[in-house]
Every structure is written in C-alpha cells, then in structure tokens.
Design a protein around this motif. Structure first.
Motif, mmCIF file in Angstrom:
data_model
loop_
_atom_site.group_PDB
_atom_site.id
_atom_site.type_symbol
_atom_site.label_atom_id
_atom_site.label_comp_id
_atom_site.label_asym_id
_atom_site.label_seq_id
_atom_site.Cartn_x
_atom_site.Cartn_y
_atom_site.Cartn_z
ATOM 1 N N GLN A 173 -22.946 32.645 30.753
ATOM 2 C CA GLN A 173 -21.372 31.805 30.217
ATOM 3 C C GLN A 173 -20.807 33.285 29.865
ATOM 4 O O GLN A 173 -19.297 33.095 30.226
ATOM 5 N N ARG A 174 -21.049 34.494 29.566
ATOM 6 C CA ARG A 174 -19.943 34.847 29.433
ATOM 7 C C ARG A 174 -20.247 35.996 30.317
ATOM 8 O O ARG A 174 -18.939 36.681 30.680
ATOM 9 N N ALA A 177 -17.647 34.266 32.093
ATOM 10 C CA ALA A 177 -16.539 34.606 31.404
ATOM 11 C C ALA A 177 -15.485 35.860 31.671
ATOM 12 O O ALA A 177 -14.549 36.315 32.101
ATOM 13 N N LYS A 178 -16.494 37.056 31.402
ATOM 14 C CA LYS A 178 -15.802 38.282 31.923
ATOM 15 C C LYS A 178 -15.494 38.730 33.894
ATOM 16 O O LYS A 178 -14.703 38.741 34.014
ATOM 17 N N SER A 181 -11.855 36.905 33.946
ATOM 18 C CA SER A 181 -11.118 37.307 33.679
ATOM 19 C C SER A 181 -10.378 39.113 33.877
ATOM 20 O O SER A 181 -9.735 39.008 33.946
ATOM 21 N N ARG A 188 -13.501 27.118 34.166
ATOM 22 C CA ARG A 188 -14.221 25.748 33.360
ATOM 23 C C ARG A 188 -15.746 25.125 33.911
ATOM 24 O O ARG A 188 -15.675 25.296 34.443
ATOM 25 N N CYS A 189 -16.614 25.739 33.334
ATOM 26 C CA CYS A 189 -17.620 25.620 32.966
ATOM 27 C C CYS A 189 -18.708 23.543 32.414
ATOM 28 O O CYS A 189 -17.827 23.684 31.318
#
Length: 202
Positions: A173-174, A177-178, A181, A188-189
């Motif tokens: 998930q990180r 998100a990276k 961005s 959305r997960c």
C-alpha cells in the motif's frame, strides 16, 4: 595434544582492557561529534543499565530535518550502534530505506579489524539521503500540481487494478501510494476482510 588457555585472571584482564579501550574510543568520538556538529548534538551519558548514545539533527532545508539517534553498545566500535531515525515529513517507505542504508554502513564499518568509529560517516550519509528524499518529495509534489493544472481534454478515466494477494499489505500500500502521488493520480484501495492475519487475498 591438548591446548593451554589463558588463566581466568588473564582473560579477565584482557576483557577489561578491551572494554576500557572501547569506552575511551566512544568518548573520543562523541567529543569529536560535538565539536563538528555543535548545537545539533545531544549526548546521552551512559549509566548502569543505560548505554552511551547521542542524537544528531541534520536538515534538508529550514523546514525539513531528521534526527539520527545512535545507542552505543559497550563493545562499540567492535559492534555496530543501534540506530533510529525520526523524520516526520518523510514517508514510511523513505524512512525505512534511509534506516536500512545507515545500518548497512554501520555493520560494514564495525566488522573491520579492531572496529571503526562510524558516527560521523553516518551523519554525512543521512544528510545526503535527507536532501535526496526532500528533492524527490518536491518533484512528486510539482508533478502532481502540474497534472492537476492541466485542462481536461475529455471525461475523467478510471482504471481498476486487481492484485491477487498481498503477503505484506502495508508495504504494497505504501508503494501504491508513492506511485499515485508521483503520477498525480487519485487512488483508492478496496480490501476485503483477510482470511488470516498478515495476508490479503482477492
């Protein structure tokens, strides 16, 4: 043929000599750190049950700083220091990468014959990493702003990415998100309840 070891008293003297040498080297290095970095250093005095250590602040700019805390075991620099980094403005992924890089440097230096004092090198390395992380964050922010400012040529598009499973959900998930961005995307997960702890499927 049997081997003859040192008498117990000789071994105790030898171990005491090594401990005294390590303690002296630690004090000398911390004195040098304070002289080099000045007010950005906070030294934690060693007592019974509380090892010697220090905290050192480095900055990417006036608004973004990181603090490296090094706890020195009694055998340092023959053993590597315990390290932790506080950097609230950096993401978890960047923080993990910086910590891993510094720990690798510390292990390699202290594995050398007779050990090697490494705190100054770690501070310089962290300074370089913090500047790079700040630059990456700025680039991602600018890219997102540029993408948001572009006029829409048509209707918004959506895509669904299905991931079969996640053995390490937080790491996945990180990373997602990276990517989102950096590309200026809204993401959305959607995650179903996992069948067992630590693994997400479906």
């Amino acid at each position: 043929v049997g081997s003859v070891g040192l008498p117990d008293s000789s071994r105790i003297v030898c171990m005491s000599s090594v401990a005294d040498d390590c303690a002296e080297r630690q004090q000398d290095e911390l004195a040098a750190i304070v002289a080099i970095f000045g007010e950005g250093v906070r030294v934690t005095e060693g007592t019974v049950g509380a090892p010697l250590g220090c905290s050192i602040e480095v900055s990417a700019d006036s608004a973004r700083a990181a603090v490296l805390t090094a706890t020195l075991p009694a055998a340092y620099p023959l053993e590597p220091p315990q390290l932790s980094i506080s950097c609230p403005w950096a993401g978890m992924w960047a923080l993990e990468q910086m910590t891993s890089a510094l720990e690798a440097t510390a292990r390699a230096s202290c594995a050398a014959e007779e050990g090697h004092e490494v705190l100054t090198e770690l501070v310089q390395q962290l300074k370089t990493l913090v500047v790079q992380v700040a630059a990456d964050a700025d680039a991602a922010r600018d890219a997102a702003a540029a993408a948001a400012s572009q006029p829409a040529d048509g209707p918004a598009h959506e895509a669904v990415l299905r991931i079969d499973h996640m053995n390490s959900p937080s790491t996945y998930q990180r990373l997602l998100a990276k990517w989102a961005s950096a590309l200026g995307l809204h993401a959305r997960c959607l995650i179903p309840a996992p069948p067992r702890p630590g693994r997400i499927t479906g």
